[in-house]
Design a protein around this motif. Structure first.
Motif, short mmCIF file in Angstrom:
data_model
loop_
_atom_site.label_atom_id
_atom_site.label_comp_id
_atom_site.label_asym_id
_atom_site.label_seq_id
_atom_site.Cartn_x
_atom_site.Cartn_y
_atom_site.Cartn_z
N GLU A 85 0.83 -1.21 0.00
CA GLU A 85 0.00 0.00 0.00
C GLU A 85 0.87 1.26 0.00
O GLU A 85 0.58 2.22 -0.70
CB GLU A 85 -0.95 0.01 1.19
N SER A 86 1.95 1.24 0.75
CA SER A 86 2.88 2.37 0.76
C SER A 86 3.47 2.62 -0.62
O SER A 86 3.54 3.76 -1.10
CB SER A 86 4.00 2.11 1.77
N LEU A 87 3.87 1.55 -1.31
CA LEU A 87 4.41 1.68 -2.66
C LEU A 87 3.35 2.18 -3.63
O LEU A 87 3.62 3.00 -4.50
CB LEU A 87 4.98 0.34 -3.14
N ALA A 88 2.13 1.68 -3.47
CA ALA A 88 1.04 2.10 -4.36
C ALA A 88 0.77 3.60 -4.21
O ALA A 88 0.41 4.27 -5.18
CB ALA A 88 -0.22 1.29 -4.05
N ARG A 89 0.94 4.13 -3.02
CA ARG A 89 0.73 5.56 -2.79
C ARG A 89 1.83 6.40 -3.46
O ARG A 89 1.59 7.53 -3.85
CB ARG A 89 0.70 5.87 -1.30
N LYS A 90 3.04 5.84 -3.59
CA LYS A 90 4.19 6.60 -4.08
C LYS A 90 4.52 6.36 -5.55
O LYS A 90 5.14 7.21 -6.19
CB LYS A 90 5.43 6.23 -3.26
N CYS A 91 4.17 5.20 -6.08
CA CYS A 91 4.65 4.79 -7.40
C CYS A 91 3.52 4.72 -8.42
O CYS A 91 2.41 4.36 -8.09
CB CYS A 91 5.29 3.41 -7.30
N SER A 108 0.07 1.22 -12.94
CA SER A 108 0.28 0.06 -13.80
C SER A 108 0.95 -1.05 -13.00
O SER A 108 1.68 -0.79 -12.05
CB SER A 108 1.16 0.44 -14.99
N PHE A 109 0.73 -2.27 -13.44
CA PHE A 109 1.25 -3.43 -12.73
C PHE A 109 1.70 -4.48 -13.73
O PHE A 109 1.05 -4.69 -14.76
CB PHE A 109 0.16 -4.01 -11.82
N LYS A 110 2.80 -5.16 -13.43
CA LYS A 110 3.33 -6.20 -14.33
C LYS A 110 3.94 -7.31 -13.49
O LYS A 110 4.66 -7.05 -12.53
CB LYS A 110 4.40 -5.59 -15.25
N GLY A 129 3.32 -12.32 -7.50
CA GLY A 129 2.64 -11.39 -8.40
C GLY A 129 1.13 -11.45 -8.27
O GLY A 129 0.46 -10.41 -8.21
N GLU A 130 0.57 -12.66 -8.21
CA GLU A 130 -0.87 -12.78 -8.06
C GLU A 130 -1.34 -12.27 -6.71
O GLU A 130 -2.40 -11.66 -6.60
CB GLU A 130 -1.32 -14.22 -8.27
N ALA A 131 -0.56 -12.50 -5.66
CA ALA A 131 -0.94 -12.01 -4.33
C ALA A 131 -0.95 -10.49 -4.31
O ALA A 131 -1.87 -9.87 -3.78
CB ALA A 131 0.01 -12.58 -3.28
N VAL A 132 0.08 -9.88 -4.90
CA VAL A 132 0.15 -8.42 -4.95
C VAL A 132 -0.98 -7.87 -5.81
O VAL A 132 -1.65 -6.90 -5.44
CB VAL A 132 1.53 -7.95 -5.47
N ALA A 133 -1.23 -8.49 -6.96
CA ALA A 133 -2.31 -8.04 -7.85
C ALA A 133 -3.65 -8.09 -7.13
O ALA A 133 -4.46 -7.16 -7.23
CB ALA A 133 -2.34 -8.88 -9.11
N SER A 134 -3.90 -9.17 -6.42
CA SER A 134 -5.16 -9.31 -5.69
C SER A 134 -5.31 -8.21 -4.66
O SER A 134 -6.38 -7.60 -4.54
CB SER A 134 -5.19 -10.69 -5.01
N PHE A 135 -4.25 -7.94 -3.92
CA PHE A 135 -4.31 -6.88 -2.92
C PHE A 135 -4.55 -5.51 -3.58
O PHE A 135 -5.39 -4.74 -3.13
CB PHE A 135 -3.04 -6.84 -2.07
N GLU A 165 11.24 -4.22 -19.48
CA GLU A 165 9.81 -4.27 -19.13
C GLU A 165 9.42 -3.10 -18.22
O GLU A 165 8.35 -2.51 -18.37
CB GLU A 165 9.47 -5.59 -18.46
N VAL A 166 10.30 -2.76 -17.28
CA VAL A 166 10.01 -1.63 -16.38
C VAL A 166 9.93 -0.34 -17.18
O VAL A 166 9.01 0.47 -17.00
CB VAL A 166 11.06 -1.54 -15.26
N LEU A 167 10.87 -0.12 -18.08
CA LEU A 167 10.85 1.10 -18.91
C LEU A 167 9.58 1.18 -19.74
O LEU A 167 8.95 2.24 -19.84
CB LEU A 167 12.08 1.16 -19.81
N LYS A 168 9.16 0.06 -20.35
CA LYS A 168 7.92 0.06 -21.13
C LYS A 168 6.73 0.42 -20.24
O LYS A 168 5.87 1.18 -20.65
CB LYS A 168 7.68 -1.33 -21.74
N LEU A 169 6.71 -0.13 -19.06
CA LEU A 169 5.59 0.08 -18.16
C LEU A 169 5.49 1.54 -17.70
O LEU A 169 4.41 2.13 -17.71
CB LEU A 169 5.71 -0.84 -16.94
N ILE A 170 6.62 2.14 -17.34
CA ILE A 170 6.55 3.50 -16.82
C ILE A 170 6.38 4.54 -17.93
O ILE A 170 6.03 5.68 -17.67
CB ILE A 170 7.76 3.86 -15.92
N GLN A 171 6.62 4.14 -19.18
CA GLN A 171 6.43 5.07 -20.30
C GLN A 171 5.01 5.03 -20.85
O GLN A 171 4.68 5.78 -21.75
CB GLN A 171 7.45 4.77 -21.40
N GLN A 172 4.17 4.17 -20.31
CA GLN A 172 2.77 4.09 -20.77
C GLN A 172 2.00 5.32 -20.36
O GLN A 172 2.17 5.89 -19.36
CB GLN A 172 2.07 2.86 -20.22
#
Length: 97
Positions: free
Chosen positions: A13-19, A57-59, A35-41, A90-97
């Protein structure tokens, strides 16, 4: 994260608030792991439009649900993008969306 259970929901949750993007990396199947656990949360957090925190975004980077290639660990990681270069790409692609 070094464990899935207990899931460190406070950290997520802290990361979601910042990133604006979150990426998980697994050396195995993308199904049934971190990944599935984080996605579910993340999906259970309220959206920013309703006063919540997550709208980014999430990957999940890992091995897809298929017959896997054979080879050395390095060859397999390169094939599935789990190498440092693959992860960075993959990270660069994701953050450039």
């Amino acid at each position: 994260m070094h464990t899935i259970k207990p899931l460190d929901t406070a950290l997520i949750e802290s990361l979601a608030r910042k990133c604006k993007a979150i990426v998980t990396v697994e050396e195995h199947s993308i199904y049934g792991g971190l990944g599935e656990a984080v996605a579910s949360f993340l999906m259970q957090l309220k959206s920013p439009s309703t006063g919540g925190v997550w709208g980014g975004s999430f990957k999940i980077i890992g091995i897809p649900d298929e017959y896997t290639v054979t080879g050395s660990q390095i060859e397999i990681f390169n094939h599935y993008g789990i190498s440092k270069e693959g992860i960075a790409s993959e990270v660069l692609k994701l953050i450039q969306q």
